[in-house]
Design an enzyme around this catalytic site. Structure first.
Site, PDB file in Angstrom:
ATOM      1  N   ASP A 163       0.834  -1.210   0.000  1.00 14.66           N
ATOM      2  CA  ASP A 163       0.000   0.000   0.000  1.00 14.66           C
ATOM      3  C   ASP A 163       0.863   1.253   0.000  1.00 14.66           C
ATOM      4  OD1 ASP A 163      -2.754  -0.418  -0.099  1.00 14.66           O
ATOM      5  OD2 ASP A 163      -2.853  -1.001   2.013  1.00 14.66           O
TER       6      ASP A 163
ATOM      7  N   LYS B 200      -0.318  -0.579  -4.255  1.00 15.95           N
ATOM      8  CA  LYS B 200      -1.769  -0.404  -4.276  1.00 15.95           C
ATOM      9  C   LYS B 200      -2.088   1.028  -3.877  1.00 15.95           C
ATOM     10  CE  LYS B 200      -4.691  -2.500  -1.140  1.00 15.95           C
ATOM     11  NZ  LYS B 200      -5.313  -1.353  -0.458  1.00 15.95           N
TER      12      LYS B 200
ATOM     13  N   GLU C  70     -13.816  -2.923  -1.886  1.00 15.08           N
ATOM     14  CA  GLU C  70     -14.066  -3.133  -0.452  1.00 15.08           C
ATOM     15  C   GLU C  70     -15.475  -2.709  -0.057  1.00 15.08           C
ATOM     16  OE1 GLU C  70     -10.935  -1.792   2.127  1.00 15.08           O
ATOM     17  OE2 GLU C  70     -12.129  -2.134   3.943  1.00 15.08           O
TER      18      GLU C  70
END
Ligand code: KIV
Length: 271
Positions: free
Chosen positions: A90, A120, A189
């Site tokens: 991330d 990400k 998500e």
């Protein structure tokens, strides 16, 4: 394994093949060498060095405080434990949103200093320039839409996203945009299962869900949540495979008892 007995590393290309073959992708988080080695040897496809380390490792309430240096420390530790999985890291809050040059520098630092395979990033059209610039440097990017925890203060809650048509439409168009830009996969998500299925069917890149239903191309969970170490967090989408907090607490208590009573170490446990 290949025919010569060598491990076949998971690549972004392999994930694409898996999507085409309808083979589900399994992804879990790791933040350290020991956990990464266990997960990798179990045969996971993708390991995410998530900024959820901010919550799980450092005890912060949100993912916002974790720094680029801290993410690099976690990612470099993970990489040392991995032989097969694709490792995605991330980009932390503040390291890519405002300025595409800074975004590129952040991504380059992650790739150079950790040996990870991809980054990400959370968001769609708002971060288009940063995604474009990172991709143009040859760094694979995984997108992340739906509930994007780095924007928690904008949402104000961790509840399900895109239940209203206007937001669902934004998720759809951002997903297509990220694919067009060249992202190799997308995390979706906490959105309704029907939307997850629709997006996975529309996109040619793999869509990996967390709370996005069964119709996507793969699933990701936070390892400490699925092991039941982080025992207070029990959203509907989470399957807890163990109640490890109980086993660990019992072990800690037994050790304390043994030390206090003089039962540990025994004669066979000393020199
Ligand atoms: O940081 C993280 O662990 C994540 C997953 C929840 C997808 O982004």
């Amino acid at each position: 394994m290949s025919t010569t007995g060598e491990l076949r590393r998971v690549t972004t290309h392999r994930l694409q093949e898996m999507k085409q073959a309808g083979e589900k992708i399994a992804m879990l988080t790791a933040y350290d060498f020991t956990m990464a080695r266990l997960i990798d040897r179990a045969g996971i496809d993708v390991i995410l060095v998530g900024d959820s380390a901010s919550n799980i490792m450092a005890g912060h309430e949100t993912t916002l405080p974790i720094t680029l240096d801290q993410m690099i420390y976690h990612a470099a530790s993970v990489i040392r434990g991995v032989r097969r999985a694709l490792v995605v890291v991330d980009l932390p809050f503040g390291s890519y949103q405002g300025n595409s040059k800074e975004a590129l520098n952040s991504a380059i630092r992650i790739m150079k200093e950790t040996g990870a395979h991809a980054v990400k990033m959370e968001g769609g059209s708002e971060i288009e320039e940063s995604v474009r610039r990172i991709l143009s440097a040859g760094i694979p990017v995984m997108g992340h839409l739906g509930l994007t925890p780095q924007s928690i203060y904008k949402f104000g809650t961790y509840s399900v996203r895109a239940t209203e048509e206007k937001e669902a439409q934004k998720v759809r168009s951002d997903a297509l945009l990220l694919q067009e830009l060249g992202c190799f996969a997308l995390v979706l998500e906490k959105v309704p299962a029907a939307l997850g299925t629709e997006i996975a069917q529309k996109l040619t890149i793999p869509v990996i869900g967390i709370g996005a239903g069964a119709g996507v191309d793969g699933q990701v969970l936070v390892t400490h949540d699925m092991l039941g170490i982080n025992y207070e967090f029990k959203p509907r989408f989470l399957r807890q495979y163990l109640q490890l907090h109980q086993t660990m607490t019992e072990a800690f208590k037994a050790y304390i008892r043994d030390v206090k009573s003089g039962n540990f170490p025994s004669p066979s446990e000393q020199y």
